[in-house]
Motif scaffolding. Structure first.
Motif, PDB file in Angstrom:
ATOM      1  N   ALA A 284      -2.382  -5.615 -34.500  1.00 41.60           N
ATOM      2  CA  ALA A 284      -3.560  -5.583 -35.374  1.00 41.60           C
ATOM      3  C   ALA A 284      -4.633  -4.652 -34.839  1.00 41.60           C
ATOM      4  O   ALA A 284      -5.339  -3.994 -35.617  1.00 41.60           O
ATOM      5  CB  ALA A 284      -4.124  -6.995 -35.540  1.00 41.60           C
ATOM      6  N   THR A 285      -4.754  -4.561 -33.526  1.00 42.66           N
ATOM      7  CA  THR A 285      -5.797  -3.733 -32.923  1.00 42.66           C
ATOM      8  C   THR A 285      -5.274  -2.392 -32.407  1.00 42.66           C
ATOM      9  O   THR A 285      -6.044  -1.603 -31.855  1.00 42.66           O
ATOM     10  CB  THR A 285      -6.441  -4.490 -31.745  1.00 42.66           C
ATOM     11  OG1 THR A 285      -5.430  -4.826 -30.782  1.00 42.66           O
ATOM     12  CG2 THR A 285      -7.108  -5.767 -32.231  1.00 42.66           C
TER      13      THR A 285
ATOM     14  N   THR B  62      -1.808   1.607 -39.301  1.00 43.94           N
ATOM     15  CA  THR B  62      -1.784   0.655 -38.187  1.00 43.94           C
ATOM     16  C   THR B  62      -0.529   0.840 -37.337  1.00 43.94           C
ATOM     17  O   THR B  62      -0.595   0.830 -36.095  1.00 43.94           O
ATOM     18  CB  THR B  62      -1.852  -0.785 -38.718  1.00 43.94           C
ATOM     19  OG1 THR B  62      -3.044  -0.947 -39.491  1.00 43.94           O
ATOM     20  CG2 THR B  62      -1.849  -1.787 -37.582  1.00 43.94           C
TER      21      THR B  62
ATOM     22  N   THR C 111      -1.940  -9.604 -31.854  1.00 46.44           N
ATOM     23  CA  THR C 111      -3.202  -8.987 -31.420  1.00 46.44           C
ATOM     24  C   THR C 111      -2.991  -7.514 -31.081  1.00 46.44           C
ATOM     25  O   THR C 111      -3.809  -6.659 -31.446  1.00 46.44           O
ATOM     26  CB  THR C 111      -3.768  -9.739 -30.208  1.00 46.44           C
ATOM     27  OG1 THR C 111      -3.910 -11.123 -30.530  1.00 46.44           O
ATOM     28  CG2 THR C 111      -5.114  -9.171 -29.812  1.00 46.44           C
TER      29      THR C 111
ATOM     30  N   TRP D  85      -0.415   2.254 -33.454  1.00 48.08           N
ATOM     31  CA  TRP D  85       0.179   1.446 -32.381  1.00 48.08           C
ATOM     32  C   TRP D  85       1.283   2.217 -31.659  1.00 48.08           C
ATOM     33  O   TRP D  85       1.376   2.186 -30.418  1.00 48.08           O
ATOM     34  CB  TRP D  85       0.743   0.142 -32.930  1.00 48.08           C
ATOM     35  CG  TRP D  85       1.241  -0.748 -31.841  1.00 48.08           C
ATOM     36  CD1 TRP D  85       0.508  -1.597 -31.068  1.00 48.08           C
ATOM     37  CD2 TRP D  85       2.590  -0.843 -31.357  1.00 48.08           C
ATOM     38  NE1 TRP D  85       1.311  -2.208 -30.142  1.00 48.08           N
ATOM     39  CE2 TRP D  85       2.585  -1.775 -30.301  1.00 48.08           C
ATOM     40  CE3 TRP D  85       3.781  -0.242 -31.726  1.00 48.08           C
ATOM     41  CZ2 TRP D  85       3.740  -2.105 -29.606  1.00 48.08           C
ATOM     42  CZ3 TRP D  85       4.935  -0.559 -31.022  1.00 48.08           C
ATOM     43  CH2 TRP D  85       4.911  -1.493 -29.975  1.00 48.08           C
TER      44      TRP D  85
ATOM     45  N   PRO E 274      -9.469  -4.832 -37.182  1.00 45.72           N
ATOM     46  CA  PRO E 274      -8.072  -5.227 -36.979  1.00 45.72           C
ATOM     47  C   PRO E 274      -7.358  -5.458 -38.308  1.00 45.72           C
ATOM     48  O   PRO E 274      -7.934  -5.957 -39.271  1.00 45.72           O
ATOM     49  CB  PRO E 274      -8.177  -6.529 -36.176  1.00 45.72           C
ATOM     50  CG  PRO E 274      -9.546  -6.524 -35.593  1.00 45.72           C
ATOM     51  CD  PRO E 274     -10.412  -5.798 -36.568  1.00 45.72           C
ATOM     52  N   ASP E 275      -6.091  -5.078 -38.352  1.00 45.88           N
ATOM     53  CA  ASP E 275      -5.261  -5.251 -39.543  1.00 45.88           C
ATOM     54  C   ASP E 275      -4.386  -6.494 -39.346  1.00 45.88           C
ATOM     55  O   ASP E 275      -3.192  -6.402 -39.052  1.00 45.88           O
ATOM     56  CB  ASP E 275      -4.409  -4.006 -39.765  1.00 45.88           C
ATOM     57  CG  ASP E 275      -3.694  -4.017 -41.111  1.00 45.88           C
ATOM     58  OD1 ASP E 275      -3.802  -5.034 -41.820  1.00 45.88           O
ATOM     59  OD2 ASP E 275      -3.034  -3.012 -41.446  1.00 45.88           O
ATOM     60  N   TRP E 276      -4.990  -7.672 -39.518  1.00 41.62           N
ATOM     61  CA  TRP E 276      -4.260  -8.916 -39.288  1.00 41.62           C
ATOM     62  C   TRP E 276      -3.215  -9.165 -40.376  1.00 41.62           C
ATOM     63  O   TRP E 276      -2.203  -9.819 -40.119  1.00 41.62           O
ATOM     64  CB  TRP E 276      -5.230 -10.095 -39.223  1.00 41.62           C
ATOM     65  CG  TRP E 276      -6.133 -10.036 -38.042  1.00 41.62           C
ATOM     66  CD1 TRP E 276      -7.463  -9.734 -38.039  1.00 41.62           C
ATOM     67  CD2 TRP E 276      -5.772 -10.274 -36.684  1.00 41.62           C
ATOM     68  NE1 TRP E 276      -7.966  -9.755 -36.761  1.00 41.62           N
ATOM     69  CE2 TRP E 276      -6.943 -10.097 -35.896  1.00 41.62           C
ATOM     70  CE3 TRP E 276      -4.584 -10.610 -36.036  1.00 41.62           C
ATOM     71  CZ2 TRP E 276      -6.955 -10.246 -34.522  1.00 41.62           C
ATOM     72  CZ3 TRP E 276      -4.593 -10.760 -34.663  1.00 41.62           C
ATOM     73  CH2 TRP E 276      -5.765 -10.580 -33.922  1.00 41.62           C
TER      74      TRP E 276
ATOM     75  N   LEU F 274     -10.159  -1.980 -27.505  1.00 41.54           N
ATOM     76  CA  LEU F 274      -9.822  -3.102 -28.364  1.00 41.54           C
ATOM     77  C   LEU F 274     -10.974  -3.396 -29.319  1.00 41.54           C
ATOM     78  O   LEU F 274     -12.144  -3.406 -28.939  1.00 41.54           O
ATOM     79  CB  LEU F 274      -9.532  -4.334 -27.498  1.00 41.54           C
ATOM     80  CG  LEU F 274      -8.814  -5.498 -28.185  1.00 41.54           C
ATOM     81  CD1 LEU F 274      -7.447  -5.052 -28.674  1.00 41.54           C
ATOM     82  CD2 LEU F 274      -8.680  -6.663 -27.235  1.00 41.54           C
ATOM     83  N   LEU F 275     -10.615  -3.603 -30.574  1.00 41.55           N
ATOM     84  CA  LEU F 275     -11.570  -3.960 -31.632  1.00 41.55           C
ATOM     85  C   LEU F 275     -12.592  -2.855 -31.908  1.00 41.55           C
ATOM     86  O   LEU F 275     -13.686  -3.124 -32.398  1.00 41.55           O
ATOM     87  CB  LEU F 275     -12.300  -5.274 -31.285  1.00 41.55           C
ATOM     88  CG  LEU F 275     -11.414  -6.508 -31.082  1.00 41.55           C
ATOM     89  CD1 LEU F 275     -12.265  -7.717 -30.734  1.00 41.55           C
ATOM     90  CD2 LEU F 275     -10.581  -6.796 -32.309  1.00 41.55           C
TER      91      LEU F 275
END
Length: 564
Positions: A315-316, A441, A312, A445, A258-260, A253-254
């Motif tokens: 984005a991550t 992204t 979350t 995922w 991150p692509d918020w 994670l991170l």
């Protein structure tokens, strides 16, 4: 008496109640030696529609009571109150680390399951169900049979037996008519494809078919539950590895920025609400024990937590380990002559409905945004709005019927890609996403949802956990879309070469049209060779036993035709 002594039979009936009644005699029978376990042996006075009477008794012993929860009987008002209380008193959701995000997902799932179990207690399963609507006419006929039977026992008149048999035949016919009437009422009330499809599945399902000993390719049979599971899994899940540990973390994670922006665009409150409502309420739960009704009945309580978790994760590009655990069930394929081989069953993967909800959101984004600018080929008819098997058949039949009218020959090849969902590599699916313009992204995922999956298969009391390294799970929301993207490259490349090709999921149709038989044969041979080359590039193959070749023509002889 000597026979009773040698066979250990016990006479249980006392008095003169007969168990067999006909015009010529009334008989009394014995029973097997369960005398110590039988209580209250008696002959029933209810009409049995036979010369043999029903025998009623109680079998004493420790009979296990089957308990089950009926989700439709849940106290939903109390469920929402308990769920709200559970979530509010939970830990602060710090999602800046893998452990924090995993704890948040675990707490939400645990709160949903605990609130459900507290408001839907276990109850004994009731056996049997009413198959006909009992009417006053049937009750009157049954009472008439009782009166006639009591009369013939007292007066011994042969004519009374004729009346009794006639009443019994009339009663039997009315019972059968009532049963058929109920069945006709059920069938006539079905409207629409979903309900008729459920009825078809119910009628084609044979409850006696259970996964047991299987025949291996060598011809030998499996000797244990472990061997049966291993044969089944190695057949349907290539390159799997047996494991006893939970899924390992896929992406830290991170570790990347991150692509918020994209996460906020894809995950919104209204879209999560739509995704939850899109599922049937009481579908089978996955490994977490959550079914859609738990989310649908408490949307205003649980959706704010899900929005934070989903954003979350996207984005991550991280998927919690608890979501990558799934349960595999074995569904017999209908219409098989025997069920002795592993290919006679279909593996269905049951995953967490929280993951399925997020899959639905990503699937909607791909269809609304990505595929709008670079859509699937027009000859792909599966899993698209406005297209179906009917549009595929119409397009193919028009092309085939046109050939004989123009004095041409249409040679059709019907192919089935083998191991579509279980054999496709992750790189192939991710490359297909990139070719259609999907953001990195989304690609990362989706890859995280595929990698590191651990499935558990159970046969009776024996369980086997295994790690999956290829394919996408059957029964998952994104799986059909991923396969359509993979096969779209095959359809596009052949279409650019002037070949008509049509796809419906993993089924491919290749009608080659020409005036001369040898020309059509040569064109089909080149097409099949091209399909083989393209399948080898992505590690797939064609099922030979499901490949068909049909020539559509009015000519009796095809001189010069050679079989590709």
């Amino acid at each position: 008496m000597e026979f009773l002594n040698t066979t250990h039979l016990e006479i249980l009936n006392r008095g003169s109640a007969p168990t067999f009644c006909s015009g010529g005699r009334l008989e009394v029978i014995g029973s097997l030696g369960l005398l110590d376990s039988i209580i209250g042996w008696a002959v029933s006075s209810e009409p049995s529609l036979s010369d043999h009477k029903h025998i009623l008794f109680t079998l004493r012993g420790s009979v296990p009571v089957r308990l089950n929860r009926n989700p439709r009987g849940t106290n939903w008002g109390s469920f929402r109150e308990d769920l709200k209380e559970q979530l509010e008193r939970g830990p602060v959701m710090d999602m800046k680390s893998e452990a924090g995000l995993g704890l948040a997902v675990h707490w939400v799932q645990q709160a949903l399951v605990l609130a459900y179990e507290n408001n839907c207690p276990l109850k004994p399963v009731k056996a049997g169900r009413q198959t006909l609507k009992w009417t006053k006419e049937l009750e009157s006929l049954r009472k008439g049979m009782r009166r006639l039977f009591n009369k013939i026992r007292s007066d011994k008149n042969p004519h009374s037996w004729d009346l009794f048999w006639e009443a019994q035949r009339t009663y039997r016919k009315e019972v059968q008519k009532a049963s058929k009437g109920t069945w006709r009422a059920i069938c006539s009330s079905i409207e629409g494809l979903p309900r008729s499809a459920r009825l078809h599945r119910a009628l084609s399902r044979d409850p006696k078919i259970k996964l047991g000993s299987l025949v291996a390719p060598s011809g030998s049979r499996t000797q244990s539950k472990g061997e049966t599971l291993e044969l089944f899994l190695t057949t349907h899940f290539p390159n799997l590895g047996v494991t006893q540990e939970s899924a390992a973390p896929v992406a830290a994670l991170l570790t990347r920025r991150p692509d918020w922006r994209l996460a906020v665009k894809v995950i919104t409150y209204r879209r999560v609400e739509w995704a939850i409502d899109s599922f049937a309420s009481y579908k089978s739960p996955g490994a977490g024990g959550i079914f859609p009704a738990l989310l649908q009945r408490a949307q205003e309580i649980v959706i704010p937590y899900l929005v934070r978790i989903f954003r979350t994760c996207l984005a991550t590009s991280y998927v919690p380990a608890i979501w990558r655990q799934m349960k595999v069930v074995f569904i017999p394929k209908p219409g098989r002559d025997s069920y002795s081989g592993p290919r006679d069953y279909r593996p269905i993967s049951l995953t967490s409905f929280l993951l399925k909800t997020m899959d639905r959101l990503v699937d909607r984004y791909l269809r609304d945004e990505v595929l709008t600018f670079m859509p699937l080929h027009s000859n792909q008819h599966a899993y698209q709005v406005g297209k179906s098997v009917e549009t595929a058949l119409h397009q193919l039949i028009v092309r085939v019927e046109k050939a004989p009218d123009q004095q041409e020959i249409a040679l059709g090849a019907f192919l089935d890609i083998e191991g579509t969902f279980n054999s496709t590599s992750y790189d192939t699916m991710c490359d297909a996403l990139v070719r259609h313009g999907s953001e990195n992204t989304i690609v990362r995922w989706i890859r995280a949802t595929l990698e590191g999956r651990v499935a558990v298969a159970t046969l009776n009391e024996f369980s086997l956990a295994f790690a999956i390294s290829r394919g996408c799970p059957q029964g998952e929301v994104l799986s059909p879309m991923l396969w359509c993207l993979v096969v779209d490259d095959l359809i596009t490349r052949l279409s650019r070469s002037g070949i008509f090709i049509q796809g419906y999921a993993d089924d491919i149709r290749l009608p080659a049209v020409g005036k001369f038989p040898n020309t059509v044969s040569g064109l089909m041979q080149w097409t099949l060779s091209t399909v083989e080359i393209l399948c080898n590039e992505v590690g797939l193959s064609v099922k030979l036993d499901k490949t068909g070749l049909v020539a559509f023509t009015r000519k009796r002889k095809l001189q010069g035709f050679f079989e590709p």
